[in-house]
Design a protein around this motif. Structure first.
Motif, PDB file in Angstrom:
ATOM      1  N   LYS A   1      31.240  39.406  34.569  1.00 49.97           N
ATOM      2  CA  LYS A   1      31.528  40.607  33.796  1.00 49.97           C
ATOM      3  C   LYS A   1      31.699  41.810  34.734  1.00 49.97           C
ATOM      4  CE  LYS A   1      28.654  38.940  29.959  1.00 49.97           C
ATOM      5  NZ  LYS A   1      27.414  39.194  29.164  1.00 49.97           N
ATOM      6  N   ASN A   2      32.452  42.803  34.274  1.00 49.82           N
ATOM      7  CA  ASN A   2      32.610  44.067  34.996  1.00 49.82           C
ATOM      8  C   ASN A   2      33.145  43.891  36.418  1.00 49.82           C
ATOM      9  OD1 ASN A   2      31.436  45.469  32.741  1.00 49.82           O
ATOM     10  ND2 ASN A   2      29.422  44.833  33.476  1.00 49.82           N
ATOM     11  N   LEU A   3      34.100  43.004  36.580  1.00 45.19           N
ATOM     12  CA  LEU A   3      34.762  42.830  37.867  1.00 45.19           C
ATOM     13  C   LEU A   3      35.885  43.850  37.982  1.00 45.19           C
ATOM     14  CD1 LEU A   3      35.125  38.938  38.035  1.00 45.19           C
ATOM     15  CD2 LEU A   3      33.921  40.330  39.720  1.00 45.19           C
ATOM     16  N   ASP A   4      35.879  44.639  39.068  1.00 43.95           N
ATOM     17  CA  ASP A   4      36.969  45.596  39.255  1.00 43.95           C
ATOM     18  C   ASP A   4      38.022  45.041  40.214  1.00 43.95           C
ATOM     19  OD1 ASP A   4      35.605  45.755  41.632  1.00 43.95           O
ATOM     20  OD2 ASP A   4      35.141  47.895  41.492  1.00 43.95           O
ATOM     21  N   TYR A   5      37.990  43.747  40.414  1.00 37.43           N
ATOM     22  CA  TYR A   5      39.014  43.008  41.149  1.00 37.43           C
ATOM     23  C   TYR A   5      39.207  41.684  40.424  1.00 37.43           C
ATOM     24  CZ  TYR A   5      34.828  40.762  43.065  1.00 37.43           C
ATOM     25  OH  TYR A   5      33.629  40.118  43.202  1.00 37.43           O
ATOM     26  N   LYS A   6      40.265  41.007  40.726  1.00 40.71           N
ATOM     27  CA  LYS A   6      40.528  39.730  40.074  1.00 40.71           C
ATOM     28  C   LYS A   6      40.023  38.579  40.944  1.00 40.71           C
ATOM     29  CE  LYS A   6      44.719  41.302  37.682  1.00 40.71           C
ATOM     30  NZ  LYS A   6      46.204  41.171  37.623  1.00 40.71           N
ATOM     31  N   ILE A   7      39.497  37.554  40.290  1.00 39.73           N
ATOM     32  CA  ILE A   7      39.162  36.297  40.976  1.00 39.73           C
ATOM     33  C   ILE A   7      40.112  35.240  40.446  1.00 39.73           C
ATOM     34  CG2 ILE A   7      37.470  34.465  41.313  1.00 39.73           C
ATOM     35  CD1 ILE A   7      35.264  36.509  41.067  1.00 39.73           C
ATOM     36  N   LYS A   8      40.904  34.689  41.327  1.00 39.53           N
ATOM     37  CA  LYS A   8      41.790  33.585  40.960  1.00 39.53           C
ATOM     38  C   LYS A   8      41.161  32.299  41.471  1.00 39.53           C
ATOM     39  CE  LYS A   8      46.504  31.780  41.349  1.00 39.53           C
ATOM     40  NZ  LYS A   8      47.849  31.962  41.967  1.00 39.53           N
ATOM     41  N   TRP A   9      40.847  31.402  40.541  1.00 38.13           N
ATOM     42  CA  TRP A   9      40.138  30.171  40.887  1.00 38.13           C
ATOM     43  C   TRP A   9      41.104  29.032  41.199  1.00 38.13           C
ATOM     44  CZ3 TRP A   9      35.039  30.942  41.334  1.00 38.13           C
ATOM     45  CH2 TRP A   9      34.448  31.968  40.590  1.00 38.13           C
TER      46      TRP A   9
ATOM     47  N   LYS B   1      31.942  40.782  49.597  1.00 34.38           N
ATOM     48  CA  LYS B   1      30.546  41.233  49.558  1.00 34.38           C
ATOM     49  C   LYS B   1      30.018  41.235  48.129  1.00 34.38           C
ATOM     50  CE  LYS B   1      27.584  45.081  51.062  1.00 34.38           C
ATOM     51  NZ  LYS B   1      26.972  45.429  49.762  1.00 34.38           N
ATOM     52  N   ASP B   2      30.804  41.782  47.213  1.00 29.72           N
ATOM     53  CA  ASP B   2      30.400  41.818  45.808  1.00 29.72           C
ATOM     54  C   ASP B   2      30.286  40.413  45.229  1.00 29.72           C
ATOM     55  OD1 ASP B   2      30.150  43.440  43.152  1.00 29.72           O
ATOM     56  OD2 ASP B   2      31.694  41.935  42.736  1.00 29.72           O
ATOM     57  N   TYR B   3      31.235  39.555  45.563  1.00 28.68           N
ATOM     58  CA  TYR B   3      31.240  38.179  45.072  1.00 28.68           C
ATOM     59  C   TYR B   3      29.985  37.432  45.527  1.00 28.68           C
ATOM     60  CZ  TYR B   3      32.735  33.297  44.575  1.00 28.68           C
ATOM     61  OH  TYR B   3      32.804  31.969  44.260  1.00 28.68           O
ATOM     62  N   LEU B   4      29.603  37.612  46.789  1.00 27.06           N
ATOM     63  CA  LEU B   4      28.422  36.939  47.315  1.00 27.06           C
ATOM     64  C   LEU B   4      27.155  37.437  46.635  1.00 27.06           C
ATOM     65  CD1 LEU B   4      29.253  36.858  51.145  1.00 27.06           C
ATOM     66  CD2 LEU B   4      29.431  34.981  49.492  1.00 27.06           C
ATOM     67  N   GLU B   5      27.097  38.736  46.356  1.00 25.21           N
ATOM     68  CA  GLU B   5      25.929  39.285  45.660  1.00 25.21           C
ATOM     69  C   GLU B   5      25.809  38.697  44.262  1.00 25.21           C
ATOM     70  OE1 GLU B   5      26.693  43.456  45.932  1.00 25.21           O
ATOM     71  OE2 GLU B   5      25.869  43.623  47.970  1.00 25.21           O
TER      72      GLU B   5
ATOM     73  N   THR C   1      41.875  32.987  35.935  1.00 25.43           N
ATOM     74  CA  THR C   1      41.641  34.265  36.596  1.00 25.43           C
ATOM     75  C   THR C   1      40.642  35.081  35.787  1.00 25.43           C
ATOM     76  OG1 THR C   1      43.896  34.269  37.471  1.00 25.43           O
ATOM     77  CG2 THR C   1      42.731  36.360  37.470  1.00 25.43           C
ATOM     78  N   ASP C   2      39.732  35.741  36.491  1.00 21.94           N
ATOM     79  CA  ASP C   2      38.769  36.644  35.875  1.00 21.94           C
ATOM     80  C   ASP C   2      38.926  38.029  36.477  1.00 21.94           C
ATOM     81  OD1 ASP C   2      36.671  35.201  34.037  1.00 21.94           O
ATOM     82  OD2 ASP C   2      36.992  33.824  35.706  1.00 21.94           O
ATOM     83  N   GLY C   3      38.453  39.045  35.748  1.00 26.11           N
ATOM     84  CA  GLY C   3      38.452  40.397  36.265  1.00 26.11           C
ATOM     85  C   GLY C   3      39.752  41.139  36.049  1.00 26.11           C
ATOM     86  N   LYS C   4      39.805  42.338  36.626  1.00 26.36           N
ATOM     87  CA  LYS C   4      41.001  43.173  36.515  1.00 26.36           C
ATOM     88  C   LYS C   4      41.120  44.049  37.755  1.00 26.36           C
ATOM     89  CE  LYS C   4      38.407  46.642  33.882  1.00 26.36           C
ATOM     90  NZ  LYS C   4      38.316  47.415  32.625  1.00 26.36           N
ATOM     91  N   GLY C   5      42.304  44.587  37.958  1.00 29.08           N
ATOM     92  CA  GLY C   5      42.535  45.430  39.129  1.00 29.08           C
ATOM     93  C   GLY C   5      43.694  44.915  39.951  1.00 29.08           C
TER      94      GLY C   5
END
Length: 342
Positions: A62-70, A239-243, A34-38
């Motif tokens: 870096k600077n993720l204001d949500y979590k990415i669970k892979w 949207k943020d992830y795609l960018e 998991t990456d990010g926080k929130g």
């Protein structure tokens, strides 16, 4: 044995390679993190050496204001099964798995696309083969992964040569088995994608008889669960992830050597094979719109597989796209980048 070749266990389709292998492999979540926080979590389906690796290498996690669970998958079809089951919110695949998912009535939406060259999608023949042009494949045996991007590339290349799929002896084999058959002289040719194309060429085990450039569409996708897109906060994270993915692809183009080193380490590929694949295929990709020409191109693939009775019935591919994330991206027909050595 074959010390220049990747061990069979490492012969995995890769997200950024148009590696759209058919198969029933399930997710392998071992090593997923998991990456990010929130408070919000975006569940992302990935493949070895895919989105997570390139995002991390490009500094885009870096600077993720949500979590990415892979969650890691061995190929596109099971990844899309997870999207359909709402176990994954979004994931990357090649140009063919969405067609089969649509044919199965899965709840999936193509939300982003990249257009690259198809030079890495090739019909390979052994180095000492007497075959010199695709027309000579008539009556010959060809290994290919059923339902993969290479499957369609084979069909399209044969059509260009005035042949039908029924004019050749198709051996449906996954890459590890196809590699063994190819190097063991059990098949006359192998339709496959990078990095396997670069792998065989690097080991001087074969040569390209025909490639998919100008024959297939060279598209790869991010595919999301419609349920995730209906969630306002999750759609914003998508949207943020795609960018971030788009910026990471730009980084690959600017730093092919650095990406090849990371990719080689992540997948076990020899560095020389990874670099050749990056220059032939990876670095060429450019983010494009999910538009009408793209839909028409994918519809052609769907119709082809329907005619071959590999998809049960007509597919309306337009019903499986979501264009809200196009922004100011160029058309899907935009010419891919060409990597030039400095």
């Amino acid at each position: 044995m074959r010390r220049h070749l990747v061990p069979a266990a490492l012969l995995l389709p890769l997200t950024l390679l148009l590696a759209a292998c058919g198969g029933n492999s399930a997710a392998d979540t071992a090593g997923a993190g998991t990456d990010g926080k929130g408070s919000l979590t975006l569940n992302v389906g990935d493949q070895k050496g895919g989105s997570e690796a390139v995002l991390r290498a490009a500094g885009e996690l870096k600077n993720l204001d949500y979590k990415i669970k892979w969650s890691t998958f061995t190929s596109g079809p099971p990844l899309l099964e997870a999207v359909n089951a709402k176990a994954v919110d979004i994931g990357g695949v090649g140009n063919t798995p969405p067609v089969f998912a649509a044919g199965a009535g899965s709840k999936v939406s193509v939300v982003a696309a990249w257009h690259g060259t198809s030079k890495g999608e090739a019909i390979l023949v052994p180095k000492n083969s007497s075959l010199r042009k695709p027309e000579e494949l008539k009556g010959r045996s060809i290994a290919v992964a059923q339902g993969s991007s290479a499957h369609f590339q084979l069909i399209a290349s044969l059509k260009e040569a005035g042949l039908k799929l029924s004019d050749v002896k198709v051996k449906y084999l996954q890459p590890a088995d196809a590699l063994a058959a190819f190097t063991g002289g059990k098949v006359d040719a192998w339709a496959v994608w990078d990095p396997y194309t670069s792998q065989v060429l690097n080991a001087e085990q074969g040569r390209i008889l025909a490639d998919g450039d100008g024959v297939v569409n060279g598209l790869s996708f991010q595919v999301a669960a419609p349920s995730a897109l209906k969630d306002t906060k999750k759609a914003a994270a998508v949207k943020d992830y795609l960018e971030r993915l788009r910026r990471a692809q730009d980084w690959v183009y600017r730093h092919p050597d650095a990406w090849a080193k990371v990719w080689a380490k992540d997948t076990g590929l020899p560095y020389e094979v990874a670099l050749a694949s990056v220059k032939r295929t990876n670095a060429s990709r450019i983010a494009v719109s999910v538009d009408k020409p793209l839909i028409a191109s994918e519809q052609q693939i769907a119709d082809t597989f329907t005619e071959l009775k590999l998809i049960p019935g007509k597919v309306d591919f337009a019903a499986f796209v979501d264009t809200r994330f196009n922004g100011g991206l160029p058309p899907s027909t935009t010419t891919p980048r060409v990597y030039k050595d400095s």
